[in-house]
Design a protein around this motif. Structure first.
Motif, PDB file in Angstrom:
ATOM      1  N   THR A   1       8.261 -39.947  47.122  1.00 41.31           N
ATOM      2  CA  THR A   1       9.459 -40.745  47.369  1.00 41.31           C
ATOM      3  C   THR A   1      10.631 -40.327  46.496  1.00 41.31           C
ATOM      4  O   THR A   1      11.723 -40.872  46.637  1.00 41.31           O
ATOM      5  CB  THR A   1       9.167 -42.240  47.138  1.00 41.31           C
ATOM      6  OG1 THR A   1       8.694 -42.436  45.802  1.00 41.31           O
ATOM      7  CG2 THR A   1       8.125 -42.736  48.105  1.00 41.31           C
ATOM      8  N   ASP A   2      10.438 -39.374  45.588  1.00 39.50           N
ATOM      9  CA  ASP A   2      11.523 -38.898  44.734  1.00 39.50           C
ATOM     10  C   ASP A   2      12.291 -37.791  45.439  1.00 39.50           C
ATOM     11  O   ASP A   2      11.881 -36.628  45.452  1.00 39.50           O
ATOM     12  CB  ASP A   2      10.973 -38.359  43.406  1.00 39.50           C
ATOM     13  CG  ASP A   2      10.498 -39.459  42.484  1.00 39.50           C
ATOM     14  OD1 ASP A   2      11.212 -40.468  42.356  1.00 39.50           O
ATOM     15  OD2 ASP A   2       9.410 -39.316  41.899  1.00 39.50           O
TER      16      ASP A   2
ATOM     17  N   ARG B   1      15.698 -41.655  39.336  1.00 36.80           N
ATOM     18  CA  ARG B   1      15.292 -42.996  38.921  1.00 36.80           C
ATOM     19  C   ARG B   1      13.991 -42.938  38.136  1.00 36.80           C
ATOM     20  O   ARG B   1      12.925 -43.311  38.644  1.00 36.80           O
ATOM     21  CB  ARG B   1      15.133 -43.900  40.139  1.00 36.80           C
ATOM     22  CG  ARG B   1      16.410 -44.105  40.908  1.00 36.80           C
ATOM     23  CD  ARG B   1      16.201 -45.067  42.040  1.00 36.80           C
ATOM     24  NE  ARG B   1      17.355 -45.145  42.919  1.00 36.80           N
ATOM     25  CZ  ARG B   1      17.400 -45.868  44.031  1.00 36.80           C
ATOM     26  NH1 ARG B   1      16.329 -46.564  44.400  1.00 36.80           N
ATOM     27  NH2 ARG B   1      18.485 -45.894  44.775  1.00 36.80           N
TER      28      ARG B   1
ATOM     29  N   GLN C   1      21.593 -52.528  43.052  1.00 38.02           N
ATOM     30  CA  GLN C   1      22.049 -51.229  42.549  1.00 38.02           C
ATOM     31  C   GLN C   1      22.742 -51.388  41.208  1.00 38.02           C
ATOM     32  O   GLN C   1      22.500 -50.620  40.272  1.00 38.02           O
ATOM     33  CB  GLN C   1      23.027 -50.593  43.552  1.00 38.02           C
ATOM     34  CG  GLN C   1      22.382 -50.105  44.827  1.00 38.02           C
ATOM     35  CD  GLN C   1      23.385 -49.761  45.913  1.00 38.02           C
ATOM     36  OE1 GLN C   1      22.998 -49.331  46.990  1.00 38.02           O
ATOM     37  NE2 GLN C   1      24.674 -49.951  45.659  1.00 38.02           N
TER      38      GLN C   1
ATOM     39  N   ARG D   1      20.233 -52.332  38.398  1.00 35.79           N
ATOM     40  CA  ARG D   1      19.449 -51.177  37.957  1.00 35.79           C
ATOM     41  C   ARG D   1      20.292 -50.260  37.069  1.00 35.79           C
ATOM     42  O   ARG D   1      19.818 -49.771  36.037  1.00 35.79           O
ATOM     43  CB  ARG D   1      18.934 -50.419  39.172  1.00 35.79           C
ATOM     44  CG  ARG D   1      18.081 -49.207  38.804  1.00 35.79           C
ATOM     45  CD  ARG D   1      17.506 -48.537  40.048  1.00 35.79           C
ATOM     46  NE  ARG D   1      18.539 -48.060  40.932  1.00 35.79           N
ATOM     47  CZ  ARG D   1      18.691 -48.454  42.195  1.00 35.79           C
ATOM     48  NH1 ARG D   1      17.882 -49.348  42.718  1.00 35.79           N
ATOM     49  NH2 ARG D   1      19.656 -47.965  42.949  1.00 35.79           N
TER      50      ARG D   1
ATOM     51  N   GLU E   1       7.202 -47.203  53.591  1.00 35.42           N
ATOM     52  CA  GLU E   1       7.657 -45.968  52.941  1.00 35.42           C
ATOM     53  C   GLU E   1       6.928 -44.735  53.467  1.00 35.42           C
ATOM     54  O   GLU E   1       7.442 -43.624  53.409  1.00 35.42           O
ATOM     55  CB  GLU E   1       7.469 -46.052  51.428  1.00 35.42           C
ATOM     56  CG  GLU E   1       6.058 -45.847  50.946  1.00 35.42           C
ATOM     57  CD  GLU E   1       5.971 -45.611  49.446  1.00 35.42           C
ATOM     58  OE1 GLU E   1       5.194 -44.737  49.039  1.00 35.42           O
ATOM     59  OE2 GLU E   1       6.659 -46.312  48.681  1.00 35.42           O
TER      60      GLU E   1
ATOM     61  N   HIS F   1       4.012 -49.305  43.081  1.00 30.68           N
ATOM     62  CA  HIS F   1       4.886 -48.413  43.845  1.00 30.68           C
ATOM     63  C   HIS F   1       5.014 -47.075  43.134  1.00 30.68           C
ATOM     64  O   HIS F   1       4.433 -46.086  43.563  1.00 30.68           O
ATOM     65  CB  HIS F   1       6.255 -49.084  44.033  1.00 30.68           C
ATOM     66  CG  HIS F   1       7.260 -48.229  44.735  1.00 30.68           C
ATOM     67  ND1 HIS F   1       8.601 -48.257  44.404  1.00 30.68           N
ATOM     68  CD2 HIS F   1       7.137 -47.321  45.730  1.00 30.68           C
ATOM     69  CE1 HIS F   1       9.253 -47.410  45.182  1.00 30.68           C
ATOM     70  NE2 HIS F   1       8.390 -46.824  45.996  1.00 30.68           N
TER      71      HIS F   1
ATOM     72  N   HIS G   1      13.104 -50.668  41.554  1.00 25.35           N
ATOM     73  CA  HIS G   1      13.405 -50.361  42.950  1.00 25.35           C
ATOM     74  C   HIS G   1      13.504 -51.609  43.822  1.00 25.35           C
ATOM     75  O   HIS G   1      13.696 -51.502  45.017  1.00 25.35           O
ATOM     76  CB  HIS G   1      12.327 -49.438  43.538  1.00 25.35           C
ATOM     77  CG  HIS G   1      12.280 -48.089  42.902  1.00 25.35           C
ATOM     78  ND1 HIS G   1      11.379 -47.767  41.914  1.00 25.35           N
ATOM     79  CD2 HIS G   1      13.044 -46.972  43.087  1.00 25.35           C
ATOM     80  CE1 HIS G   1      11.571 -46.509  41.526  1.00 25.35           C
ATOM     81  NE2 HIS G   1      12.566 -46.017  42.216  1.00 25.35           N
TER      82      HIS G   1
ATOM     83  N   TRP H   1      11.096 -53.832  44.502  1.00 26.65           N
ATOM     84  CA  TRP H   1       9.891 -54.169  45.272  1.00 26.65           C
ATOM     85  C   TRP H   1       9.337 -55.511  44.805  1.00 26.65           C
ATOM     86  O   TRP H   1       9.325 -55.817  43.611  1.00 26.65           O
ATOM     87  CB  TRP H   1       8.844 -53.067  45.121  1.00 26.65           C
ATOM     88  CG  TRP H   1       9.168 -51.882  45.979  1.00 26.65           C
ATOM     89  CD1 TRP H   1      10.376 -51.275  46.133  1.00 26.65           C
ATOM     90  CD2 TRP H   1       8.253 -51.173  46.821  1.00 26.65           C
ATOM     91  NE1 TRP H   1      10.275 -50.225  47.016  1.00 26.65           N
ATOM     92  CE2 TRP H   1       8.985 -50.142  47.451  1.00 26.65           C
ATOM     93  CE3 TRP H   1       6.901 -51.300  47.099  1.00 26.65           C
ATOM     94  CZ2 TRP H   1       8.406 -49.240  48.345  1.00 26.65           C
ATOM     95  CZ3 TRP H   1       6.321 -50.413  47.997  1.00 26.65           C
ATOM     96  CH2 TRP H   1       7.063 -49.392  48.608  1.00 26.65           C
TER      97      TRP H   1
END
Length: 518
Positions: A125-126, A150, A198, A201, A421, A467, A488, A490
């Protein structure tokens, strides 16, 4: 440090210069453009550097045409340690021959006392199977270019001493929620939630590093095609996920902070241990952003020929899309275990013909391990896009549909139930090398058992988020029986351990024993 647009900047020291992530040409089917426009910078001079750093293969960081034309092939590439060779292979194809293969989290000392370190993130997922950050030190001055990576924490960078300049993403870079088939009020609500998350974070990363100066970079892009114009944050929509640097500065100052620095294309910041002085190519930065609607309309007129020229390349009627999908995807379905199980059902693609009306529906049947015509069955996940876009993906042999179709936002999506995902992980792995890596990563991740638990507000939970293993002692927040990992966003239901954000990813959790409570 010279701002060169979006996530790009040039770092100059007495021991050498580094150009990071230069992006100028439109990306993702001519959907994204750098904002502000950086095409008129003196790229002939900016490209004459000692080192090149490309953080990852997303096309708003890796601009092949620009790299080929403007960046010196004498530059040494600071190569992240990724599980596949694709980034190096593509750079070699452009003419680069000198590579420093960095080791993850290891400081490398270059000529003249210049030190660098690249931290590589390598989960499926990166980014496009990899994202990274660059740390630079010269003469005691330290810079972290986090761009849009991230990491679960920034402790490795703080171990190396106080950081003076921190560059990081604050704006959106995704298609959610704009493309989803939902009511406009729902889109605004989900968009505002994402916009707020956003910012949260970003502030958490800033607080973790505690750098002297903060540089909001890596967004937003702008959208100049008529079909995407509404995605620009110029309509007063609090649910727009693409706020600009001035918005960030205003939000940041409302928190009582004043150490942010905006870099426009052509801005130059001179950094010392005690100060950061910046010059800009415009008389007043705030006035520049206040005139953004006019600026974008003028930019749209300038770039329209580029958009038209790219659209003219998309149609390839000689390609049988169903057969091409079968040839490309069915062998991968046979080899996919974790991603196929995670998707758990058919995914439908509705392809709109050249006439704008006819539709061909094709199903990728993950349980059945086949690609076939849609048979009127119920599906949980559906995408609708132009047939020409899929034709072009096969024409250019694109193996990553996330780094092309999905980031273009030139589609609509419908789903029943949670975000999944695994769908997007699979469609960024349409090659043998990537698929094998991703399957192996999920296999290892599944088998790893994090035995360490923590206690939070009367709940005993595993310390690492299921995750991407963020430390829940730092990123976890409990509200009304739901744990949110704020890295993220979740969410997990503590009573059942069920992930509320995506399929799979259960959390180990139970009520704390009374004898343990204090």
């Amino acid at each position: 440090m010279t701002g060169t647009g979006h996530a790009s900047l040039r770092i100059d020291t007495a021991a050498g210069s580094i150009l990071c992530d230069p992006w100028v040409n439109p990306a993702y089917f001519a959907s994204w453009f750098p904002f502000p426009d950086n095409a008129e910078l003196d790229w002939e001079s900016l490209g004459q550097v000692d080192y090149l750093y490309v953080s990852h293969l997303h096309r708003d960081h890796f601009d092949a045409a620009h790299l080929r034309r403007f960046v010196s092939k004498k530059a040494t590439v600071l190569l992240p340690e990724y599980p596949t060779s694709q980034l190096e292979d593509e750079l070699r194809d452009l003419g680069f021959t000198s590579f420093l293969r960095t080791r993850n989290d290891e400081v490398h000392e270059l000529d003249g006392g210049l030190k660098i370190m690249v931290q590589s993130l390598i989960s499926p997922t990166d980014g496009p199977i990899g994202d990274s950050s660059l740390w630079v030190e010269y003469d005691g001055i330290r810079v972290l270019n986090q761009n849009d990576a991230r990491p679960s924490d920034l402790s490795r960078f703080t171990e190396l001493g106080h950081v003076h300049a921190h560059m990081l993403q604050f704006s959106g870079a995704i298609w959610y929620p704009m493309v989803y088939d939902m009511s406009e009020p729902a889109k605004r609500a989900f968009g505002k939630q994402k916009r707020d998350r956003q910012l949260d974070r970003t502030i958490r990363y800033i607080d973790d590093l505690n750098a002297s100066w903060v540089f909001p970079i890596a967004g937003p892009p702008c959208f100049l095609d008529d079909a995407l114009w509404q995605f620009n944050d110029i309509f007063g929509d609090e649910g727009n996920i693409f706020p600009d640097q001035q918005w960030f500065s205003d939000q940041y100052r409302e928190l009582g902070r004043t150490n942010e620095v905006i870099l426009l294309p052509g801005s130059v910041s001179t950094l010392t241990a005690d100060d950061c002085s910046t010059t800009h190519p415009v008389p007043d930065v705030r006035e520049f952003f206040a005139a953004k609607p006019i600026y974008l309309k003028e930019m749209k007129a300038r770039k329209q020929p580029l958009i038209d020229a790219e659209k003219a390349t998309w149609r390839h009627p000689e390609i049988d899309v169903l057969q091409a999908m079968k040839d490309r995807i069915e062998p991968l379905l046979e080899e996919s275990i974790y991603m196929a199980d995670g998707i758990g059902g058919p995914v439908r693609f509705d392809l709109v013909g050249y006439d704008g009306e006819s539709v061909e529906s094709i199903v990728v049947d993950f349980p059945g391990k086949q690609v076939r015509e849609y048979a009127d069955e119920k599906v949980r996940y559906r995408f609708r896009t132009e047939r020409a876009l899929i034709e072009h993906l096969f024409f250019i042999d694109e193996g990553d549909w996330v780094n092309s179709l999905f980031l273009s936002c030139r589609f609509t999506a419908t789903r029943i139930g949670q975000y999944n995902e695994f769908i997007y992980s699979f469609f960024k792995c349409l090659s043998e090398e990537r698929l094998q890596y991703a399957e192996g990563w999920y296999d290892e991740h599944q088998r790893q058992t994090d035995a360490e638990d923590i206690v939070m507000e009367g709940w005993q939970v595993q310390r690492r988020c299921p995750h991407l293993k963020a430390d829940l002692t730092r990123f976890g927040k409990i509200d009304d029986g739901v744990l949110t990992c704020q890295l993220h966003g979740w969410k997990f239901d503590l009573a059942s351990g069920r992930c509320l954000t995506s399929a799979g990813h259960p959390l180990r959790a139970k009520r704390e024993e009374p004898s343990q409570q204090t």
